[in-house]
Design a protein around this motif. Structure first.
Motif, PDB file in Angstrom:
ATOM      1  N   LEU A   3       0.856  -1.184   0.000  1.00 49.66           N
ATOM      2  CA  LEU A   3       0.000   0.000   0.000  1.00 49.66           C
ATOM      3  C   LEU A   3       0.895   1.239   0.000  1.00 49.66           C
ATOM      4  O   LEU A   3       1.136   1.851   1.028  1.00 49.66           O
ATOM      5  N   SER A   4       1.409   1.564  -1.173  1.00 45.30           N
ATOM      6  CA  SER A   4       2.240   2.741  -1.320  1.00 45.30           C
ATOM      7  C   SER A   4       1.372   3.988  -1.203  1.00 45.30           C
ATOM      8  O   SER A   4       0.144   3.917  -1.111  1.00 45.30           O
ATOM      9  N   LYS A   5       2.010   5.147  -1.233  1.00 44.10           N
ATOM     10  CA  LYS A   5       1.257   6.409  -1.133  1.00 44.10           C
ATOM     11  C   LYS A   5       0.241   6.511  -2.264  1.00 44.10           C
ATOM     12  O   LYS A   5      -0.912   6.912  -2.062  1.00 44.10           O
ATOM     13  N   LEU A  11      -7.156   4.126  -3.085  1.00 43.13           N
ATOM     14  CA  LEU A  11      -8.164   3.476  -2.250  1.00 43.13           C
ATOM     15  C   LEU A  11      -9.007   4.478  -1.469  1.00 43.13           C
ATOM     16  O   LEU A  11     -10.232   4.341  -1.381  1.00 43.13           O
ATOM     17  N   LEU A  12      -8.364   5.497  -0.904  1.00 45.85           N
ATOM     18  CA  LEU A  12      -9.049   6.402   0.013  1.00 45.85           C
ATOM     19  C   LEU A  12      -9.617   7.652  -0.654  1.00 45.85           C
ATOM     20  O   LEU A  12     -10.537   8.260  -0.117  1.00 45.85           O
ATOM     21  N   GLY A  13      -9.087   8.032  -1.812  1.00 43.95           N
ATOM     22  CA  GLY A  13      -9.557   9.230  -2.492  1.00 43.95           C
ATOM     23  C   GLY A  13     -11.060   9.234  -2.756  1.00 43.95           C
ATOM     24  O   GLY A  13     -11.733  10.239  -2.501  1.00 43.95           O
ATOM     25  N   ALA A 122      -8.817   1.057 -15.090  1.00 46.00           N
ATOM     26  CA  ALA A 122      -8.422  -0.333 -15.321  1.00 46.00           C
ATOM     27  C   ALA A 122      -7.709  -0.529 -16.656  1.00 46.00           C
ATOM     28  O   ALA A 122      -6.821  -1.378 -16.768  1.00 46.00           O
ATOM     29  N   MET A 123      -8.069   0.255 -17.674  1.00 46.36           N
ATOM     30  CA  MET A 123      -7.433   0.111 -18.981  1.00 46.36           C
ATOM     31  C   MET A 123      -5.985   0.606 -18.994  1.00 46.36           C
ATOM     32  O   MET A 123      -5.257   0.358 -19.955  1.00 46.36           O
ATOM     33  N   GLU A 129      -3.694  -2.359  -8.434  1.00 46.87           N
ATOM     34  CA  GLU A 129      -4.118  -0.963  -8.349  1.00 46.87           C
ATOM     35  C   GLU A 129      -5.573  -0.816  -8.793  1.00 46.87           C
ATOM     36  O   GLU A 129      -6.338  -0.051  -8.198  1.00 46.87           O
ATOM     37  N   SER A 130      -5.947  -1.564  -9.822  1.00 42.39           N
ATOM     38  CA  SER A 130      -7.328  -1.505 -10.312  1.00 42.39           C
ATOM     39  C   SER A 130      -8.302  -2.065  -9.285  1.00 42.39           C
ATOM     40  O   SER A 130      -9.422  -1.556  -9.130  1.00 42.39           O
TER      41      SER A 130
END
Length: 208
Positions: A3-5, A11-13, A122-123, A129-130
């Motif tokens: 879980l990098s920056k 995730l949190l945005g 996703a593309m 990350e997706s």
């Protein structure tokens, strides 16, 4: 990193500053249609989160093999397959809620959030990350649905998840449920109030 920056922001945005409902104004139709009670709103939130997360992963895995001229068709097929699976699971395990949601489970495929995330994220990004992007946007969407349903069910029926929470003594003193809260127009008003409160705490969004 696990879980990098960048991944944390992905995730949190969507939970606040990039929320799909109150910032991007997406998924409004289901927010109006399934939020008269908490239970169907919660189930819809979980369903959309599952579909957007796993469709993001699948499209991310296939992105380098999908011809550009049929990418939308492939995305629709993936989302439709996942929606069918979700619909069958709901019918098997929470049939009563499935009946309450009616056609709106099938209409997940038309939810702007799903196609938006597939095209915008996703593309162009990897599966992990997706997946985080799908989870973040699903939770951000579901969080707004649950907030709307909380106030609509509480003020409209005096219940939460079908259980009476307003004491009988209140009714004895003259309190009455607000029947307007369970009508679709009130959902739109509640959404407007949430957007107003959200933007009042996020000054950088006020000029958008």
């Amino acid at each position: 990193m696990f879980l990098s920056k960048k991944n944390r922001e992905t995730l949190l945005g969507p939970l606040s500053k990039n929320n799909p409902v109150v910032v991007q104004i997406l998924g409004i139709c289901s927010a109006l249609a399934v939020t008269a009670k908490l239970e169907p709103a919660f189930v819809m939130a979980v369903s959309v989160t599952a579909v957007v997360a796993f469709s993001n992963v699948i499209i991310s895995l296939l992105r380098n093999t999908i011809p550009n001229n049929i990418r939308i068709i492939v995305q629709l097929v993936v989302v439709a397959a996942l929606v069918i699976i979700v619909d069958q699971i709901l019918k098997a395990y929470v049939y009563d809620v499935s009946k309450q949601l009616s056609v709106f489970v099938g209409l997940i495929i038309t939810n702007c959030i799903l196609m938006g995330r597939l095209e915008a994220y996703a593309m162009g990004n990897g599966p992990w990350e997706s997946f985080l992007d799908g989870i973040g946007n699903g939770i951000g969407y579901g969080m707004i649905l649950i907030i709307i349903a909380f106030f609509r069910e509480l003020l409209g029926n005096g219940t939460l998840f079908g259980y009476h929470v307003i004491p009988q003594s209140f009714y004895d003193m003259g309190y009455q449920n607000n029947g307007l809260m369970i009508l679709p127009p009130m959902a739109l008003i509640v959404v407007g109030c949430i957007i107003w409160v959200h933007r009042s705490f996020n000054k950088d969004l006020q000029d958008k």
